[in-house]
Design an enzyme around this catalytic site. Structure first.
Site, short mmCIF file in Angstrom:
data_model
loop_
_atom_site.label_atom_id
_atom_site.label_comp_id
_atom_site.label_asym_id
_atom_site.label_seq_id
_atom_site.Cartn_x
_atom_site.Cartn_y
_atom_site.Cartn_z
N THR A 391 8.61 -37.91 -35.97
CA THR A 391 7.89 -36.77 -35.41
C THR A 391 8.45 -36.41 -34.04
O THR A 391 9.18 -37.19 -33.44
CB THR A 391 6.38 -37.14 -35.32
OG1 THR A 391 5.95 -37.49 -36.61
CG2 THR A 391 5.51 -36.04 -34.79
N GLU A 411 7.22 -36.51 -41.17
CA GLU A 411 6.48 -37.73 -41.46
C GLU A 411 7.32 -38.98 -41.19
O GLU A 411 7.25 -39.52 -40.12
CB GLU A 411 5.92 -37.76 -42.88
CG GLU A 411 4.61 -38.53 -43.03
CD GLU A 411 4.59 -39.94 -42.50
OE1 GLU A 411 4.05 -40.10 -41.39
OE2 GLU A 411 5.04 -40.88 -43.17
N ASP A 431 0.79 -39.47 -45.90
CA ASP A 431 -0.23 -39.58 -44.85
C ASP A 431 -1.64 -39.55 -45.45
O ASP A 431 -2.63 -39.58 -44.71
CB ASP A 431 -0.08 -38.47 -43.81
CG ASP A 431 0.74 -38.93 -42.61
OD1 ASP A 431 1.22 -40.07 -42.62
OD2 ASP A 431 0.90 -38.15 -41.64
N SER A 456 -3.88 -36.50 -39.83
CA SER A 456 -2.72 -36.65 -38.95
C SER A 456 -3.14 -37.26 -37.63
O SER A 456 -4.26 -37.06 -37.18
CB SER A 456 -2.10 -35.29 -38.69
OG SER A 456 -1.10 -35.40 -37.72
N SER A 457 -2.21 -37.99 -37.03
CA SER A 457 -2.46 -38.49 -35.68
C SER A 457 -1.92 -37.55 -34.62
O SER A 457 -2.15 -37.75 -33.42
CB SER A 457 -1.80 -39.85 -35.48
OG SER A 457 -2.27 -40.75 -36.43
N1 GLU Z 1 3.03 -38.03 -40.00
C1 GLU Z 1 2.33 -38.58 -38.88
C2 GLU Z 1 1.09 -37.76 -38.58
O1 GLU Z 1 1.05 -36.60 -38.89
C3 GLU Z 1 3.14 -38.61 -37.66
C4 GLU Z 1 4.19 -39.59 -37.74
C5 GLU Z 1 4.82 -39.79 -36.40
O2 GLU Z 1 4.24 -39.54 -35.39
O3 GLU Z 1 5.97 -40.22 -36.36
O4 GLU Z 1 0.21 -38.28 -38.00
#
Ligand code: GLU
Length: 579
Positions: A391, A411, A431, A456-457
């Site tokens: 990300t 991702e 996710d 999502s984070s």
């Molecule tokens: N796919 C993750 C998300 O949407 C993020 C992955 C990352 O931060 O590398 O939370």
């Protein structure tokens, strides 16, 4: 800036240190995780473009130069501050699951969850890419320059080639043994794109061209709807449907995709207003950490030098993660107790778990349902969502004071390992939780469903002062650790009085459970010892993969940027003399 202006400016800097500040007032800024992308954004700002215009140039360039992290084949979230109206909008470009998705798609025939990489590097992990629809939607309201001009830098670099960066090289090497080497395992175009004929990872400085991506961008520049309804959509679908491990992504799924514009979530931290992405983003958790700190015992004036201040942050993080795991998901599909989670009463009660005297071990999720009118109270089961890191985050302030804070992602490293139109396609559907119910048969909030967006984070954040003037923008990649990284930066800047760069440089501390991680080389031995004495099982990590980008507006109105040294980010400045 033309040559004459540059020469005069350099001359005045070298002769008079003081006039430097006047001549070089920073009126705009771009901070991204890659120097080529920063420059692409800056070029747009210099041409009089808006923050959104620059974001489009940045993301289309990152797609090329930082393909391990994000791109037009992926998704993202953005918060945008409009300086005229002093309002913030949240744009959701998260991927959606295809109509053919099933709740058990990540389980094997015995009902056990698939190995993560088997799921990741497949056609069925690919969700409908949302970044482009989101950027286009934001452009309709906030774009200034012609749409077709915003892709020039990315087209240029894909045609003439760009220099492979140290981080891109490292990512290719890191993922080395997981790339498909035989067509029986999966398509080989990504492997071929990223390796020399002798099978070695592209070296640092290798000039890499991507004519297919140049063609895709030219199409998008003239006819963006082709991405969801035309040839590009057809290419994406064909790639997802290749065997083995074919996905069900269809042309209908592509055509159905809609980015979403919503109000952001906002909360108060001290006298400031913190805003960020709404569900299915976990930004509510960043908000919760900060709200808990409002209620917790106060930080001492020693800021980052006082280990006791770190324990307060760690406790707020651990309480927050316990709730995040259980409740956060796409609220178009499941009831999420967001009002309860953000209510003052709930925060006050949860903050009672924080004490100065020692770690409160075995923290479990609270019951936010009890703190809101609608006691819908689905008793969600124990989550089974995996976590990886692929990300990026960038922040932009334009000359008019509009701000973009955007996190984008494919991702995992290099997404699904499938390409279309020179783009890497995401693996965002991993996710979702691999199980749809837990061992007790309780449904899991973040289970897969057709059309649903995975939790999502990613937590793009903008902070305003009490008069709704812009104060700072920040965010980071890092999977579920994002919440810890972003909270640290916000605390460092707002509470511990640090510059954006110093706050980013602080050790990352990830506190999800009774075991907490802290960066060995950045934390002092005293801090590590103090955390142990407080009662934590401390794991000294060799480093964290945050990629924090931040811009802060100082009280004199000038801008200050910070880029994470853990990646290869840069701060690009737009000077008053540039326009
Ligand atoms: N796919 C993750 C998300 O949407 C993020 C992955 C990352 O931060 O590398 O939370």
């Amino acid at each position: 800036m033309n040559l004459i202006k540059t020469t005069i400016l350099l001359f005045s800097i070298s002769l008079t240190g003081i006039s430097e500040a006047e001549d070089k007032k920073a009126i705009g800024m771009v901070v991204t995780a890659n120097p080529v992308a920063t420059e692409a954004g800056l070029k747009i700002l210099r041409a009089g473009g808006s923050a959104i215009d620059a974001a489009i140039a940045v993301e289309s360039t990152l797609s090329l130069v930082e393909p391990q992290s994000s791109g037009l084949g992926g998704g993202g979230f953005m918060v945008h501050y409009d300086a005229k109206t002093k309002t913030i909008d949240y744009y959701n470009g998260r991927e959606t699951a295809p109509l053919g998705a099933t709740k058990d798609m990540f389980l094997d025939k015995n009902g056990k969850k698939l190995h993560f990489l088997k799921a990741k590097d497949s056609g069925f992990s690919i969700g409908v890419p949302g970044v482009l629809a989101m950027l286009e939607m934001a452009y309709q309201s906030h774009g200034k320059l012609p749409w077709k001009d915003l892709f020039d830098t990315a087209i240029d670099h894909s045609t003439k080639g760009f220099s492979v960066s140290p981080r891109m090289h490292k990512s290719i090497k890191f993922y080395g043994k997981y790339f498909f080497k035989s067509r029986d395992h999966g398509p080989l175009d990504l492997y071929n794109y990223l390796h020399l004929d002798n099978g070695k990872a592209l070296p640092v400085g290798h000039i890499l061209k991507n004519p297919k991506y140049a063609k895709t961008l030219k199409t998008i520049a003239h006819n963006p709807s082709d991405f969801y309804n035309g040839k590009i959509a057809a290419e994406i679908v064909a790639s997802a449907q290749q065997t083995p491990n074919a996905g069900k992504l269809s042309k209908k799924d592509m055509a159905n995709y809609k980015a979403v514009k919503r109000a952001p979530y906002c909360s108060k931290y001290r006298e400031n207003k913190l805003c960020g992405s709404a569900l299915p983003s976990s930004w509510v958790s960043v908000s919760m950490v900060m709200s808990l700190l409002n209620e917790a015992p106060k930080f001492s004036a020693k800021g980052s030098d006082d280990p006791a201040n770190w324990t307060l942050l760690a406790e707020a993080l651990r309480i927050t993660y316990a709730d995040n795991n259980k409740f956060i998901a796409d609220d178009d599909f499941v009831e999420v107790p967001i009002k309860g989670l953000m209510s003052d009463a709930y925060i006050k009660d949860r903050a009672k778990l924080i004490s100065r005297s020692g770690a409160n071990n075995n923290i479990v999720a609270g019951n936010p349902w009890d703190y809101q009118d609608k006691n819908a109270g689905e008793n969600f089961g124990k989550d089974a969502t995996p976590d990886t890191e692929g990300t990026t985050h960038f922040v932009i302030v334009d000359a008019e004071g509009n701000v973009v804070s955007m996190t984008a992602t494919v991702e995992g490293y290099f997404g699904s390992q499938r390409m279309a139109g020179g783009m890497i396609l995401n693996n965002q559907l991993t996710d979702f939780s691999f199980y749809y119910e837990d061992a007790e048969g309780r449904p899991i909030a973040n289970a897969v469903a057709p059309g649903k967006r995975p939790r999502s984070s990613m937590s793009p954040t903008i902070v305003l002062d009490e008069n709704d003037n812009f104060l700072m923008a920040v965010g980071s990649p890092g999977g579920r650790n994002i919440i810890s990284y972003v909270a640290k930066a916000v605390v460092g800047i707002l509470s511990w009085g640090m510059s954006a760069q110093d706050a980013i440089d602080l050790p990352n501390m990830v506190a999800k459970t009774d075991r907490i991680r802290i960066e060995r080389h950045r934390a002092t031995p005293e801090l590590i010892k103090a955390l142990r004495d407080f009662g934590y099982d401390v794991f000294e990590s060799e480093g964290e993969i945050s990629g924090l980008s931040a811009i802060v507006k100082l009280s004199d109105g000038s801008l200050q940027g910070g880029a994470d040294p853990r990646r290869e980010g840069t701060v690009g400045i737009l000077y008053s003399t540039d326009l």
